[in-house]
Scaffold this motif. Structure first.
Motif, PDB file in Angstrom:
ATOM      1  N   SER A  48       0.842  -1.193   0.000  1.00  0.00           N
ATOM      2  CA  SER A  48       0.000   0.000   0.000  1.00  0.00           C
ATOM      3  C   SER A  48       0.879   1.246   0.000  1.00  0.00           C
ATOM      4  N   LEU A  49       0.722   2.093  -1.029  1.00  0.00           N
ATOM      5  CA  LEU A  49       1.451   3.352  -1.129  1.00  0.00           C
ATOM      6  C   LEU A  49       0.501   4.510  -0.830  1.00  0.00           C
ATOM      7  N   LYS A  50       1.028   5.534  -0.189  1.00  0.00           N
ATOM      8  CA  LYS A  50       0.195   6.689   0.149  1.00  0.00           C
ATOM      9  C   LYS A  50       0.985   7.978  -0.012  1.00  0.00           C
ATOM     10  N   GLU A  51       0.322   8.974  -0.568  1.00  0.00           N
ATOM     11  CA  GLU A  51       0.952  10.276  -0.746  1.00  0.00           C
ATOM     12  C   GLU A  51       1.311  10.893   0.605  1.00  0.00           C
ATOM     13  N   TYR A  52       2.300  11.751   0.593  1.00  0.00           N
ATOM     14  CA  TYR A  52       2.645  12.474   1.814  1.00  0.00           C
ATOM     15  C   TYR A  52       3.257  13.824   1.442  1.00  0.00           C
ATOM     16  N   PHE A  53       3.323  14.726   2.431  1.00  0.00           N
ATOM     17  CA  PHE A  53       3.906  16.048   2.221  1.00  0.00           C
ATOM     18  C   PHE A  53       5.322  16.092   2.758  1.00  0.00           C
ATOM     19  N   LYS A  54       6.205  16.690   1.968  1.00  0.00           N
ATOM     20  CA  LYS A  54       7.596  16.804   2.382  1.00  0.00           C
ATOM     21  C   LYS A  54       7.806  17.903   3.416  1.00  0.00           C
ATOM     22  N   ASP A  55       6.950  18.898   3.403  1.00  0.00           N
ATOM     23  CA  ASP A  55       7.124  20.051   4.288  1.00  0.00           C
ATOM     24  C   ASP A  55       5.983  20.154   5.280  1.00  0.00           C
ATOM     25  N   ASN A  56       6.172  21.014   6.263  1.00  0.00           N
ATOM     26  CA  ASN A  56       5.153  21.220   7.289  1.00  0.00           C
ATOM     27  C   ASN A  56       4.003  22.077   6.793  1.00  0.00           C
ATOM     28  N   ASN A  57       4.191  22.766   5.676  1.00  0.00           N
ATOM     29  CA  ASN A  57       3.148  23.640   5.132  1.00  0.00           C
ATOM     30  C   ASN A  57       2.200  22.897   4.197  1.00  0.00           C
ATOM     31  N   ASN A  58       2.440  21.625   4.054  1.00  0.00           N
ATOM     32  CA  ASN A  58       1.592  20.780   3.205  1.00  0.00           C
ATOM     33  C   ASN A  58       1.488  21.303   1.771  1.00  0.00           C
ATOM     34  N   LYS A  59       2.605  21.690   1.232  1.00  0.00           N
ATOM     35  CA  LYS A  59       2.622  22.197  -0.143  1.00  0.00           C
ATOM     36  C   LYS A  59       3.435  21.299  -1.079  1.00  0.00           C
ATOM     37  N   LYS A  60       4.459  20.686  -0.567  1.00  0.00           N
ATOM     38  CA  LYS A  60       5.301  19.817  -1.389  1.00  0.00           C
ATOM     39  C   LYS A  60       4.829  18.368  -1.241  1.00  0.00           C
ATOM     40  N   ARG A  61       3.949  18.003  -2.132  1.00  0.00           N
ATOM     41  CA  ARG A  61       3.340  16.677  -2.075  1.00  0.00           C
ATOM     42  C   ARG A  61       4.156  15.661  -2.889  1.00  0.00           C
ATOM     43  N   VAL A  62       4.380  14.497  -2.298  1.00  0.00           N
ATOM     44  CA  VAL A  62       4.936  13.366  -3.033  1.00  0.00           C
ATOM     45  C   VAL A  62       3.748  12.552  -3.507  1.00  0.00           C
ATOM     46  N   THR A  63       3.539  12.526  -4.803  1.00  0.00           N
ATOM     47  CA  THR A  63       2.324  11.941  -5.352  1.00  0.00           C
ATOM     48  C   THR A  63       2.405  10.420  -5.524  1.00  0.00           C
ATOM     49  N   ILE A  64       1.235   9.829  -5.694  1.00  0.00           N
ATOM     50  CA  ILE A  64       1.150   8.402  -5.966  1.00  0.00           C
ATOM     51  C   ILE A  64       1.888   8.062  -7.259  1.00  0.00           C
ATOM     52  N   THR A  65       1.802   8.960  -8.217  1.00  0.00           N
ATOM     53  CA  THR A  65       2.479   8.731  -9.500  1.00  0.00           C
ATOM     54  C   THR A  65       3.980   8.570  -9.308  1.00  0.00           C
ATOM     55  N   GLU A  66       4.569   9.416  -8.471  1.00  0.00           N
ATOM     56  CA  GLU A  66       6.013   9.322  -8.199  1.00  0.00           C
ATOM     57  C   GLU A  66       6.352   8.015  -7.492  1.00  0.00           C
ATOM     58  N   LEU A  67       5.560   7.691  -6.486  1.00  0.00           N
ATOM     59  CA  LEU A  67       5.810   6.469  -5.710  1.00  0.00           C
ATOM     60  C   LEU A  67       5.639   5.223  -6.582  1.00  0.00           C
ATOM     61  N   GLU A  68       4.627   5.257  -7.434  1.00  0.00           N
ATOM     62  CA  GLU A  68       4.373   4.113  -8.308  1.00  0.00           C
ATOM     63  C   GLU A  68       5.517   3.922  -9.296  1.00  0.00           C
ATOM     64  N   LYS A  69       6.065   5.015  -9.815  1.00  0.00           N
ATOM     65  CA  LYS A  69       7.197   4.919 -10.733  1.00  0.00           C
ATOM     66  C   LYS A  69       8.403   4.286 -10.044  1.00  0.00           C
ATOM     67  N   GLN A  70       8.619   4.654  -8.785  1.00  0.00           N
ATOM     68  CA  GLN A  70       9.721   4.061  -8.023  1.00  0.00           C
ATOM     69  C   GLN A  70       9.522   2.555  -7.895  1.00  0.00           C
ATOM     70  N   LEU A  71       8.287   2.162  -7.603  1.00  0.00           N
ATOM     71  CA  LEU A  71       7.982   0.738  -7.438  1.00  0.00           C
ATOM     72  C   LEU A  71       8.140  -0.007  -8.761  1.00  0.00           C
ATOM     73  N   GLN A  72       7.631   0.545  -9.838  1.00  0.00           N
ATOM     74  CA  GLN A  72       7.732  -0.083 -11.146  1.00  0.00           C
ATOM     75  C   GLN A  72       9.192  -0.217 -11.589  1.00  0.00           C
ATOM     76  N   THR A  73       9.987   0.809 -11.331  1.00  0.00           N
ATOM     77  CA  THR A  73      11.407   0.770 -11.692  1.00  0.00           C
ATOM     78  C   THR A  73      12.135  -0.311 -10.908  1.00  0.00           C
ATOM     79  N   ALA A  74      11.835  -0.407  -9.612  1.00  0.00           N
ATOM     80  CA  ALA A  74      12.476  -1.418  -8.768  1.00  0.00           C
ATOM     81  C   ALA A  74      12.096  -2.823  -9.205  1.00  0.00           C
ATOM     82  N   VAL A  75      10.839  -3.005  -9.583  1.00  0.00           N
ATOM     83  CA  VAL A  75      10.368  -4.313 -10.052  1.00  0.00           C
ATOM     84  C   VAL A  75      11.081  -4.702 -11.341  1.00  0.00           C
TER      85      VAL A  75
END
Length: 236
Positions: A48-75
């Motif tokens: 299970s992957l979930k988006e999260y914010f890099k900063d405390n202001n909740n502006k820099k979002r790490v998206t599902i698309t980015e996380l999914e690409k990491q997973l696909q590349t690793a696979v």
């Protein structure tokens, strides 16, 4: 008098029929068993992957698309066919209204990954941003040759029964004849294996600060398959 004669004829006929149908062969009945231990080579992992914010202001979002690409590349780097990575469920990934109502809404996405062993999964999951991993666990398992293994065990159990019966018959000076009845006493189900180590999911969570996660040899404990048959043999 006629009635007595008829009754006698019927009785004799009945006894003759019974003697013809009665099985007077000498028999011996034994149980045979066989077992083996195997390690699953088809393990299905829920991720299970979930988006999260890099900063405390909740502006820099790490998206599902980015996380999914990491997973696909690793696979892909692990040499696992892309069809072995499947989507199980999507939560809020395409939910436009929730995202519009709440800019802090974090989407999640669930996957199913098929691997041959947990060590390869260990390597794959370590290549994904640990903050974006909500959970991982073993969903199911199997063995690519499970049907053949079960059939082989049934045959070995049958041969084991034959050896037992032959030894017993030989002790009495008799010879073993053909099998008259074979009963398969198995319910044919798999027992969930225990794990050799329980930290396979922790690799993804290990050190969100960026330190290298400690790798370890991870594998299933072997599963014991056991089959039993009951066989009746003729003794000559």
């Amino acid at each position: 008098m006629k009635k007595l004669i008829i009754a006698a004829i019927i009785a004799c006929t009945s006894l003759s029929a019974m003697s013809q149908t009665a099985d007077l062969r000498k028999k011996i009945e034994v149980n045979g068993s066989a077992e083996t231990e195997i390690t699953p080579d088809e393990i299905y992992i829920a991720i299970s992957l979930k988006e999260y914010f890099k900063d405390n202001n909740n502006k820099k979002r790490v998206t599902i698309t980015e996380l999914e690409k990491q997973l696909q590349t690793a696979v892909a780097k692990a040499g696992i066919p892309k069809e072995d990575l499947m989507i199980n469920n999507v939560s809020g990934y395409t939910d436009y209204w929730n995202q519009k109502k709440d800019p802090n809404f974090l989407a999640s996405k669930q996957y199913k990954l098929k691997v041959k062993d947990l060590n390869s999964f260990n390597v794959i999951i370590a290549a994904v941003d640990p903050k974006g991993i909500a959970s991982t666990y073993v969903e199911s398992y199997n063995h690519s040759k499970i049907t053949q293994l079960k059939n082989d065990l049934r045959v070995k159990a049958l041969l084991n029964a034959k050896d037992k019966a032959s030894a017993l018959a030989s002790a009495l000076g008799d010879k073993l004849g053909s099998a008259l009845l074979i009963q398969d006493l198995n319910s044919d189900y798999n027992v969930q294996p225990m794990y050799a180590r329980a930290n396979y999911a922790l690799v993804a969570k290990a050190d969100a600060a960026g330190n290298e996660a400690e790798m370890s040899d991870i594998d299933f404990k072997k599963i014991k398959l056991q089959y039993t048959v009951n066989v009746t043999f003729e003794i000559k």
